[in-house]
Structures are given as C-alpha cells and as structure tokens.
Design a protein around this motif. Structure first.
Motif, short mmCIF file in Angstrom:
data_model
loop_
_atom_site.label_atom_id
_atom_site.label_comp_id
_atom_site.label_asym_id
_atom_site.label_seq_id
_atom_site.Cartn_x
_atom_site.Cartn_y
_atom_site.Cartn_z
N LEU A 62 -13.00 -0.60 3.35
CA LEU A 62 -12.13 0.57 3.51
C LEU A 62 -11.05 0.26 4.55
CD1 LEU A 62 -11.57 3.64 3.08
CD2 LEU A 62 -13.12 4.04 5.02
N GLU A 63 -9.82 0.63 4.25
CA GLU A 63 -8.71 0.46 5.19
C GLU A 63 -8.48 1.77 5.95
OE1 GLU A 63 -4.33 -1.47 5.08
OE2 GLU A 63 -4.75 -0.01 3.52
N ALA A 64 -8.22 2.87 5.19
CA ALA A 64 -7.92 4.15 5.84
C ALA A 64 -8.14 5.29 4.85
CB ALA A 64 -6.48 4.16 6.34
N VAL A 65 -8.29 6.51 5.40
CA VAL A 65 -8.38 7.72 4.60
C VAL A 65 -7.33 8.70 5.11
CG1 VAL A 65 -9.82 9.68 3.89
CG2 VAL A 65 -10.85 7.42 4.18
N TYR A 66 -6.59 9.29 4.16
CA TYR A 66 -5.54 10.26 4.48
C TYR A 66 -5.84 11.58 3.79
CZ TYR A 66 -2.98 6.00 5.65
OH TYR A 66 -2.60 4.80 6.19
N ARG A 67 -5.57 12.69 4.47
CA ARG A 67 -5.66 14.02 3.85
C ARG A 67 -4.28 14.31 3.25
NH1 ARG A 67 -7.33 16.66 7.91
NH2 ARG A 67 -5.29 17.31 8.63
N VAL A 68 -4.26 14.81 2.03
CA VAL A 68 -3.01 15.14 1.36
C VAL A 68 -2.63 16.56 1.73
CG1 VAL A 68 -1.84 15.35 -0.86
CG2 VAL A 68 -3.63 13.60 -0.55
N GLU A 69 -1.43 16.70 2.30
CA GLU A 69 -0.90 18.02 2.67
C GLU A 69 0.47 18.17 2.03
OE1 GLU A 69 -0.95 18.45 6.93
OE2 GLU A 69 -3.15 18.44 7.00
N GLY A 70 0.47 18.71 0.82
CA GLY A 70 1.72 18.81 0.07
C GLY A 70 2.21 17.42 -0.29
N LYS A 71 3.38 17.03 0.22
CA LYS A 71 3.92 15.69 -0.02
C LYS A 71 3.69 14.76 1.17
CE LYS A 71 7.31 17.11 -3.36
NZ LYS A 71 8.64 16.89 -3.90
N ARG A 72 2.92 15.23 2.15
CA ARG A 72 2.61 14.43 3.35
C ARG A 72 1.20 13.89 3.28
NH1 ARG A 72 2.46 17.96 7.96
NH2 ARG A 72 1.76 16.06 8.96
N TYR A 73 0.99 12.77 3.99
CA TYR A 73 -0.33 12.16 4.12
C TYR A 73 -0.66 12.09 5.61
CZ TYR A 73 0.65 10.78 -0.65
OH TYR A 73 0.97 10.78 -1.98
N VAL A 74 -1.76 12.72 5.99
CA VAL A 74 -2.18 12.77 7.39
C VAL A 74 -3.38 11.85 7.58
CG1 VAL A 74 -3.00 14.25 9.25
CG2 VAL A 74 -1.33 15.13 7.60
N LEU A 75 -3.24 10.85 8.44
CA LEU A 75 -4.33 9.91 8.69
C LEU A 75 -5.51 10.65 9.32
CD1 LEU A 75 -5.26 6.91 8.77
CD2 LEU A 75 -4.35 6.85 11.10
N VAL A 76 -6.70 10.52 8.70
CA VAL A 76 -7.90 11.14 9.26
C VAL A 76 -8.95 10.11 9.65
CG1 VAL A 76 -7.59 13.37 8.12
CG2 VAL A 76 -8.89 11.59 6.96
N HIS A 77 -8.81 8.88 9.14
CA HIS A 77 -9.76 7.83 9.49
C HIS A 77 -9.12 6.47 9.23
CE1 HIS A 77 -13.64 5.81 9.95
NE2 HIS A 77 -13.26 5.05 8.95
N ARG A 78 -9.26 5.56 10.19
CA ARG A 78 -8.82 4.17 10.00
C ARG A 78 -9.94 3.27 10.48
NH1 ARG A 78 -4.46 1.69 8.68
NH2 ARG A 78 -3.02 3.38 9.11
N GLU A 79 -10.30 2.29 9.66
CA GLU A 79 -11.34 1.33 10.03
C GLU A 79 -10.82 0.44 11.15
OE1 GLU A 79 -14.77 0.71 8.88
OE2 GLU A 79 -14.29 2.79 8.46
N GLU A 80 -11.71 0.09 12.03
CA GLU A 80 -11.36 -0.83 13.11
C GLU A 80 -11.10 -2.22 12.56
OE1 GLU A 80 -11.06 0.02 16.39
OE2 GLU A 80 -11.37 2.07 15.69
#
Length: 84
Positions: A62-80
């Motif tokens: 896994l690299e990262a997880v983003y929450r979708v907010e409309g047309k934006r992507y908000v980072l919620v988790h990034r692997e070390e």
C-alpha cells in the motif's frame, strides 16, 4: 459511507487489496487507473466505499489512501518508507 482511493507500489498489491475488500462485503471495490492528481508507482488504484479507510485489509505494498471529497482527494493514510 465515504468514498476512498487506495494507491499501491505494485499492481499485484492493488489486485490483492481489491479482492480482500470485495470479500469483506459491500464496499463496491473496483480497480481503476490512478487519477492524474495522485501519484502511484504502478498506475493502478482501488476505488471503494467504507465507514473508515479499511487500511487493515490492504496488501503490504500500500502506498496511500485518500478520501474522495467531490473533485478533491484528501490524504488519510500514507505508509511509512521501508528500508529494503
């Protein structure tokens, strides 16, 4: 339920994570090309829905997880970063 995008370092990790999410129930998980505004080593992401990011179901690459907010992507988790 929130919508999420998970990015991975390998295509195999994306495939394994998608299957794990599909086996976990009605997350609507599917593989797709990574949106241009997000970076990914393999170019494949998993789109899914959940009450939380469900990081514990993701494969090791896994690299990262983003929450979708409309047309934006908000980072919620990034692997070390890993020292291989």
């Amino acid at each position: 339920m929130e919508a999420y995008v998970a990015t991975f370092h390998t295509h195999l990790a994306a495939l394994r994570s998608c299957r794990a999410l599909q086996g976990a129930g009605d997350t609507g998980a599917r593989m797709a090309p990574v949106p241009r505004v997000l970076s990914s080593s393999c170019g494949t992401c998993v789109l899914y829905r959940g009450e939380d990011p469900l990081v514990e179901r993701m494969a090791a690459d896994l690299e990262a997880v983003y929450r979708v907010e409309g047309k934006r992507y908000v980072l919620v988790h990034r692997e070390e970063e890993r020292a291989d």
